[in-house]
Structures are given as C-alpha cells and as structure tokens.
Design a protein around this motif. Structure first.
Motif, PDB file in Angstrom:
ATOM      1  N   ASN A   2      34.639  41.459  45.936  1.00 35.67           N
ATOM      2  CA  ASN A   2      36.036  41.340  46.337  1.00 35.67           C
ATOM      3  C   ASN A   2      36.521  39.908  46.133  1.00 35.67           C
ATOM      4  O   ASN A   2      35.946  38.969  46.688  1.00 35.67           O
ATOM      5  CB  ASN A   2      36.202  41.737  47.810  1.00 35.67           C
ATOM      6  CG  ASN A   2      35.952  43.217  48.033  1.00 35.67           C
ATOM      7  OD1 ASN A   2      36.417  44.039  47.253  1.00 35.67           O
ATOM      8  ND2 ASN A   2      35.212  43.548  49.076  1.00 35.67           N
ATOM      9  N   MET A   3      37.571  39.759  45.349  1.00 34.16           N
ATOM     10  CA  MET A   3      38.154  38.450  45.104  1.00 34.16           C
ATOM     11  C   MET A   3      39.397  38.284  45.967  1.00 34.16           C
ATOM     12  O   MET A   3      40.218  39.201  46.077  1.00 34.16           O
ATOM     13  CB  MET A   3      38.519  38.301  43.627  1.00 34.16           C
ATOM     14  CG  MET A   3      37.326  38.430  42.683  1.00 34.16           C
ATOM     15  SD  MET A   3      36.137  37.088  42.890  1.00 34.16           S
ATOM     16  CE  MET A   3      37.111  35.709  42.313  1.00 34.16           C
ATOM     17  N   LEU A   4      39.533  37.135  46.569  1.00 31.56           N
ATOM     18  CA  LEU A   4      40.696  36.864  47.411  1.00 31.56           C
ATOM     19  C   LEU A   4      41.933  36.647  46.552  1.00 31.56           C
ATOM     20  O   LEU A   4      41.853  36.092  45.454  1.00 31.56           O
ATOM     21  CB  LEU A   4      40.441  35.632  48.277  1.00 31.56           C
ATOM     22  CG  LEU A   4      39.281  35.731  49.280  1.00 31.56           C
ATOM     23  CD1 LEU A   4      39.109  34.411  50.009  1.00 31.56           C
ATOM     24  CD2 LEU A   4      39.513  36.861  50.265  1.00 31.56           C
ATOM     25  N   THR A   5      43.064  37.057  47.077  1.00 32.58           N
ATOM     26  CA  THR A   5      44.324  36.837  46.374  1.00 32.58           C
ATOM     27  C   THR A   5      44.817  35.420  46.643  1.00 32.58           C
ATOM     28  O   THR A   5      44.326  34.727  47.551  1.00 32.58           O
ATOM     29  CB  THR A   5      45.383  37.844  46.844  1.00 32.58           C
ATOM     30  OG1 THR A   5      45.685  37.584  48.231  1.00 32.58           O
ATOM     31  CG2 THR A   5      44.888  39.272  46.690  1.00 32.58           C
ATOM     32  N   GLU A   6      45.800  34.993  45.858  1.00 30.02           N
ATOM     33  CA  GLU A   6      46.375  33.662  46.056  1.00 30.02           C
ATOM     34  C   GLU A   6      46.993  33.528  47.442  1.00 30.02           C
ATOM     35  O   GLU A   6      46.902  32.481  48.084  1.00 30.02           O
ATOM     36  CB  GLU A   6      47.424  33.383  44.979  1.00 30.02           C
ATOM     37  CG  GLU A   6      46.848  33.098  43.605  1.00 30.02           C
ATOM     38  CD  GLU A   6      46.000  31.842  43.595  1.00 30.02           C
ATOM     39  OE1 GLU A   6      46.340  30.881  44.314  1.00 30.02           O
ATOM     40  OE2 GLU A   6      44.980  31.821  42.888  1.00 30.02           O
ATOM     41  N   HIS A  33      34.140  26.921  50.677  1.00 28.57           N
ATOM     42  CA  HIS A  33      33.041  27.515  51.445  1.00 28.57           C
ATOM     43  C   HIS A  33      33.524  28.737  52.230  1.00 28.57           C
ATOM     44  O   HIS A  33      32.857  29.788  52.245  1.00 28.57           O
ATOM     45  CB  HIS A  33      32.463  26.469  52.395  1.00 28.57           C
ATOM     46  CG  HIS A  33      31.145  26.860  52.979  1.00 28.57           C
ATOM     47  ND1 HIS A  33      30.019  27.085  52.217  1.00 28.57           N
ATOM     48  CD2 HIS A  33      30.769  27.086  54.268  1.00 28.57           C
ATOM     49  CE1 HIS A  33      29.007  27.422  52.999  1.00 28.57           C
ATOM     50  NE2 HIS A  33      29.438  27.433  54.256  1.00 28.57           N
ATOM     51  N   LEU A  34      34.673  28.616  52.868  1.00 28.55           N
ATOM     52  CA  LEU A  34      35.211  29.736  53.638  1.00 28.55           C
ATOM     53  C   LEU A  34      35.535  30.928  52.738  1.00 28.55           C
ATOM     54  O   LEU A  34      35.267  32.082  53.102  1.00 28.55           O
ATOM     55  CB  LEU A  34      36.465  29.296  54.399  1.00 28.55           C
ATOM     56  CG  LEU A  34      36.248  28.398  55.619  1.00 28.55           C
ATOM     57  CD1 LEU A  34      37.583  27.935  56.182  1.00 28.55           C
ATOM     58  CD2 LEU A  34      35.448  29.125  56.695  1.00 28.55           C
ATOM     59  N   CYS A  35      36.110  30.658  51.591  1.00 27.06           N
ATOM     60  CA  CYS A  35      36.452  31.749  50.664  1.00 27.06           C
ATOM     61  C   CYS A  35      35.206  32.512  50.234  1.00 27.06           C
ATOM     62  O   CYS A  35      35.208  33.754  50.179  1.00 27.06           O
ATOM     63  CB  CYS A  35      37.179  31.193  49.443  1.00 27.06           C
ATOM     64  SG  CYS A  35      38.870  30.635  49.780  1.00 27.06           S
ATOM     65  N   MET A  42      33.513  40.661  53.064  1.00 22.88           N
ATOM     66  CA  MET A  42      34.326  41.813  52.667  1.00 22.88           C
ATOM     67  C   MET A  42      33.566  42.778  51.759  1.00 22.88           C
ATOM     68  O   MET A  42      34.056  43.875  51.470  1.00 22.88           O
ATOM     69  CB  MET A  42      35.598  41.329  51.961  1.00 22.88           C
ATOM     70  CG  MET A  42      36.573  40.596  52.886  1.00 22.88           C
ATOM     71  SD  MET A  42      37.945  39.813  51.982  1.00 22.88           S
ATOM     72  CE  MET A  42      38.736  41.241  51.243  1.00 22.88           C
ATOM     73  N   GLU A  43      32.382  42.376  51.305  1.00 25.64           N
ATOM     74  CA  GLU A  43      31.590  43.250  50.446  1.00 25.64           C
ATOM     75  C   GLU A  43      31.213  44.543  51.153  1.00 25.64           C
ATOM     76  O   GLU A  43      31.030  45.584  50.529  1.00 25.64           O
ATOM     77  CB  GLU A  43      30.314  42.528  49.996  1.00 25.64           C
ATOM     78  CG  GLU A  43      30.528  41.516  48.892  1.00 25.64           C
ATOM     79  CD  GLU A  43      30.974  42.171  47.598  1.00 25.64           C
ATOM     80  OE1 GLU A  43      30.250  43.027  47.071  1.00 25.64           O
ATOM     81  OE2 GLU A  43      32.071  41.825  47.119  1.00 25.64           O
TER      82      GLU A  43
END
Length: 213
Positions: A2-6, A33-35, A42-43
């Motif tokens: 899962n990639m975070l959005t902007e 680090h948090l991202c 979220m995996e």
C-alpha cells in the motif's frame, strides 16, 4: 504494498510539524520513517487513519517528537563544539609552526645556516596559512561584522570590503614568504598589498566608528 497518497503524506507532515519539529532535515527523516511504518501497518488490510494513530502513538507518544528534536539538537551542538575545538587547536598549531618557521628562516638568513627540511616546512605552513587559517579568520569576522552593522551598511559593501581585506592579507603573507624564500614576485605582491590595504582600511575605520557610536 500500500502506497500513501500525497494527501496522506501531507497530513503526516502537518502532524509532525504540530509536534514542534522545526528542523527541516529532522522533519524529512521522521516523515520518511513514519510513512514506511504506516505502509507496513496497512499491509494487513487496515485503513490509513487506524494505521497512522497506532504507528504515531508507538513511535512518539505525547511530546515524543519534540524530545527527539531536543536530543538531536544536543548531539548536533556537541558535534559542533568538538569541531570548533579541533579547528582552534589546528589553527594554533599552524600559527605556532608559522612563527617557528619564520624564526628559523631569519636565523638562516643571518647566519647562512641551512636548516634541514626548512624549505619543505615553510611551504607546508604557507599552504596551511593561506588555504585554511586566513579564509576561516576572515569568514568569522565577516559574519560578526554583518551582525554588528545591521542596517547601517549594506551587505554588498560589507562583503566587498571583506573580500578586499582577505585578499590583502593573502597578498601580504605571500609577499613576505616570497621574499624570505628569494622567490620572484615578492615586490609586486607588496605593491598589491598596499593598494588593497588602502581600499580596506577606510572601510574598517568607518565600520568601527559606526559600531562605536
């Protein structure tokens, strides 16, 4: 993965700033680090909000990020102090070496005695003086002058004058060195020193007068 959005990354950045982080380099490191931790959380199929709250609480409980910055600032300050001490010690050794070399050169000229390795020592010392000591000295005093002068003298004039002063001392030190080593160009460097000095000295006097009054 899962990639975070902007938008999510921006939300994390704002939360980090709200914690009192004002160092850009530290903010980037914490954000990265948090991202990574949130994406890993979220995996398992969780949503962003729950993953963020869990990671943020585990990584930095109340006031945790601010404490991290305080500790980083303390470590950085200690490193800066150590570096400054090292620089002062190195400068002191170079200055002592400079005067010892000058003394030996003077004795050599008076007594016609050839000291072993004196020429090599003189060249090493000259390079250290011109490439390390003088630039550091003038940069330090330039920064002090900028703080002292404030609005009384433009930054461009101050910068120009200190460049002239720096070149003047470089020219003078090299002129003395060239004369002592019987190298050509010493007389010309003395003339250049005089010209640069006549430009710098009035600025120096005016600046000191304005600071005094």
């Amino acid at each position: 993965m899962n990639m975070l959005t902007e938008a999510q990354i921006q939300y994390i950045r704002e939360r980090v700033r709200q914690e009192g982080i004002n160092r850009t380099d530290l903010e980037h490191d914490i954000l990265d680090h948090l991202c990574c931790l949130i994406e890993a959380e979220m995996e398992g199929g969780g949503n962003f909000e729950d993953a963020f709250e869990k990671v943020f609480e585990d990584f930095a409980p109340t006031g945790g990020l601010k404490r991290i910055q305080v500790e980083v600032n303390y470590i950085s300050l200690k490193k800066t102090i150590i570096m400054k001490k090292f620089a002062v010690i190195a400068e002191s050794l170079v200055m002592i070496l400079f005067f010892v070399t000058t003394l030996l050169q003077g004795i050599r000229l008076l007594n016609q005695y050839a000291w072993p390795f004196i020429a090599e020592l003189a060249f090493v010392n000259q390079y250290a003086m011109c490439l390390f000591i003088l630039p550091r000295y003038w940069l330090h005093h330039y920064r002090m002058a900028v703080r002292e002068s404030g609005e009384s003298m433009s930054l461009a004039i101050t910068r120009f004058a200190f460049i002239i002063g720096f070149l003047c001392t470089e020219s003078f030190v090299n002129a003395v060195f060239f004369k002592m080593m019987h190298m050509p160009g010493g007389d010309q460097l003395f003339i250049i020193t005089a010209i640069l000095g006549m430009i710098y000295v009035p600025f120096y006097c005016v600046r000191k007068y304005r600071v005094a009054v």
